[in-house]
Design a protein around this motif. Structure first.
Motif, PDB file in Angstrom:
ATOM      1  N   ASN A  56       0.841  -1.146   0.131  1.00  0.00           N
ATOM      2  CA  ASN A  56      -0.084   0.194  -0.075  1.00  0.00           C
ATOM      3  C   ASN A  56       0.749   1.429  -0.068  1.00  0.00           C
ATOM      4  OD1 ASN A  56       1.059  -0.021   2.453  1.00  0.00           O
ATOM      5  ND2 ASN A  56      -0.815  -0.143   3.505  1.00  0.00           N
ATOM      6  N   SER A  76      -5.010 -10.846  -6.913  1.00  0.00           N
ATOM      7  CA  SER A  76      -6.343 -10.083  -7.031  1.00  0.00           C
ATOM      8  C   SER A  76      -7.578 -11.145  -7.450  1.00  0.00           C
ATOM      9  CB  SER A  76      -6.333  -9.116  -7.946  1.00  0.00           C
ATOM     10  OG  SER A  76      -5.292  -7.983  -7.690  1.00  0.00           O
ATOM     11  N   THR A 100       1.648   5.989 -10.686  1.00  0.00           N
ATOM     12  CA  THR A 100       1.042   5.068  -9.853  1.00  0.00           C
ATOM     13  C   THR A 100       0.375   3.919 -10.556  1.00  0.00           C
ATOM     14  OG1 THR A 100      -0.949   6.455  -9.588  1.00  0.00           O
ATOM     15  CG2 THR A 100       0.684   6.611  -8.123  1.00  0.00           C
ATOM     16  N   LYS A 102      -0.880  -0.753 -10.415  1.00  0.00           N
ATOM     17  CA  LYS A 102      -0.566  -1.951  -9.855  1.00  0.00           C
ATOM     18  C   LYS A 102       0.776  -2.257 -10.122  1.00  0.00           C
ATOM     19  CE  LYS A 102      -3.408  -5.421 -10.248  1.00  0.00           C
ATOM     20  NZ  LYS A 102      -4.049  -6.594 -10.710  1.00  0.00           N
ATOM     21  N   PRO A 119       2.069   1.869  -5.708  1.00  0.00           N
ATOM     22  CA  PRO A 119       0.654   1.285  -5.475  1.00  0.00           C
ATOM     23  C   PRO A 119      -0.563   2.402  -5.612  1.00  0.00           C
ATOM     24  CG  PRO A 119       1.675   0.919  -3.447  1.00  0.00           C
ATOM     25  CD  PRO A 119       2.679   1.491  -4.287  1.00  0.00           C
ATOM     26  N   ASP A 120      -1.421   2.221  -6.141  1.00  0.00           N
ATOM     27  CA  ASP A 120      -2.464   3.390  -6.374  1.00  0.00           C
ATOM     28  C   ASP A 120      -3.641   2.860  -5.421  1.00  0.00           C
ATOM     29  OD1 ASP A 120      -3.656   1.263  -7.607  1.00  0.00           O
ATOM     30  OD2 ASP A 120      -4.261   2.243  -9.601  1.00  0.00           O
ATOM     31  N   THR A 121      -3.738   1.540  -4.681  1.00  0.00           N
ATOM     32  CA  THR A 121      -4.474   1.262  -3.591  1.00  0.00           C
ATOM     33  C   THR A 121      -3.811   0.358  -2.880  1.00  0.00           C
ATOM     34  OG1 THR A 121      -6.847   0.437  -3.250  1.00  0.00           O
ATOM     35  CG2 THR A 121      -5.638  -0.627  -5.215  1.00  0.00           C
ATOM     36  N   THR A 122      -4.492  -0.446  -2.102  1.00  0.00           N
ATOM     37  CA  THR A 122      -3.970  -1.579  -1.132  1.00  0.00           C
ATOM     38  C   THR A 122      -3.940  -2.926  -2.116  1.00  0.00           C
ATOM     39  OG1 THR A 122      -4.415  -0.288   0.893  1.00  0.00           O
ATOM     40  CG2 THR A 122      -4.067  -2.816   0.872  1.00  0.00           C
ATOM     41  N   TYR A 123      -2.856  -3.443  -2.245  1.00  0.00           N
ATOM     42  CA  TYR A 123      -2.899  -4.947  -2.699  1.00  0.00           C
ATOM     43  C   TYR A 123      -2.283  -5.976  -1.822  1.00  0.00           C
ATOM     44  CZ  TYR A 123      -3.221  -2.134  -6.973  1.00  0.00           C
ATOM     45  OH  TYR A 123      -3.576  -1.320  -8.115  1.00  0.00           O
TER      46      TYR A 123
END
Length: 217
Positions: A56, A76, A100, A102, A119-123
């Motif tokens: 993240n 994912s 940003t 994945k 990261p553009d979100t939490t992975y």
């Protein structure tokens, strides 16, 4: 004496050295040096484990027992996105400060992973890696190596003890080093044999056979 616990290992090393005054050195030096050595050299299936890594931010901490990666991917749902290793220098030249998305690549800086793009979100990433064998101590009586391959601990510790003590017959030092190396090689050989044991035989079709009396060079 059964060589299967931290306590019996220390006693056995003292007996082999015929010394009763090296309790601290055996525990804090000889065994620890042997552990550091075989952890740096061995890469066998018993060392492989899996962990989740929360991605993240641009960086994330390595697992505390980390030695080497086998594979690394972002999960994912049912989709796996492999993370490809790049050197720190390569990442510095290809990573934009505002990019940003994945992550698709990673590098290792000290005790951290660094990802690109950020990261553009939490992975959630999965990492399969080689871990250190648990170090023996007063609270860790045994581990995989001591249980299954005690000669690695014994001869590795004796070799380091001989270097510490000095005055030991050089032939004895060479003997302990050889037995230590042989025990390590035996573990690696057994591991390879177990990994491929039971693989089905494959029939190979021969399309042509050269006469043994005709040179093909």
């Amino acid at each position: 004496m059964a060589l299967n616990t931290y306590t019996t290992l220390k006693s056995s090393i003292a007996n082999w050295l015929n010394r009763s005054d090296l309790t601290t050195e055996i525990a804090d030096d000889f065994i620890k040096l042997a552990e550091a050595d075989f952890n740096s050299k061995l890469r066998v299936r018993a060392m492989i484990t899996q962990a989740d890594v929360t991605v993240n931010a641009e960086t994330a901490a390595l697992p505390t027992d980390f030695l080497q990666i086998r594979d690394f991917y972002i999960l994912s749902g049912e989709t796996k996105t492999p993370l490809t290793y790049t050197t720190p220098a390569q990442m510095d030249t290809t990573t934009g400060t505002s990019t940003t998305g994945k992550p698709t690549t990673y590098t290792i800086l000290g005790d951290t992973f660094r990802f690109s793009p950020k990261p553009d979100t939490t992975y959630t990433a999965k990492i399969n890696y080689y871990k250190r064998f648990s170090a023996l101590s007063g609270s860790v009586a045994t581990n995989y190596i001591l249980t299954n391959h005690p000669a690695i601990y014994l001869y590795g510790s004796l070799f380091h003890a001989a270097n510490f003590l000095g005055g030991v017959n050089p032939q004895q030092i060479q003997s302990w080093q050889l037995m230590y190396s042989t025990a390590m090689e035996r573990l690696e050989l057994n591991d390879r044999e177990d990994e491929y044991n039971g693989s089905p035989l494959q029939v190979r079709t021969v399309t042509s056979v050269a006469s043994p009396f005709i040179s093909t060079s």
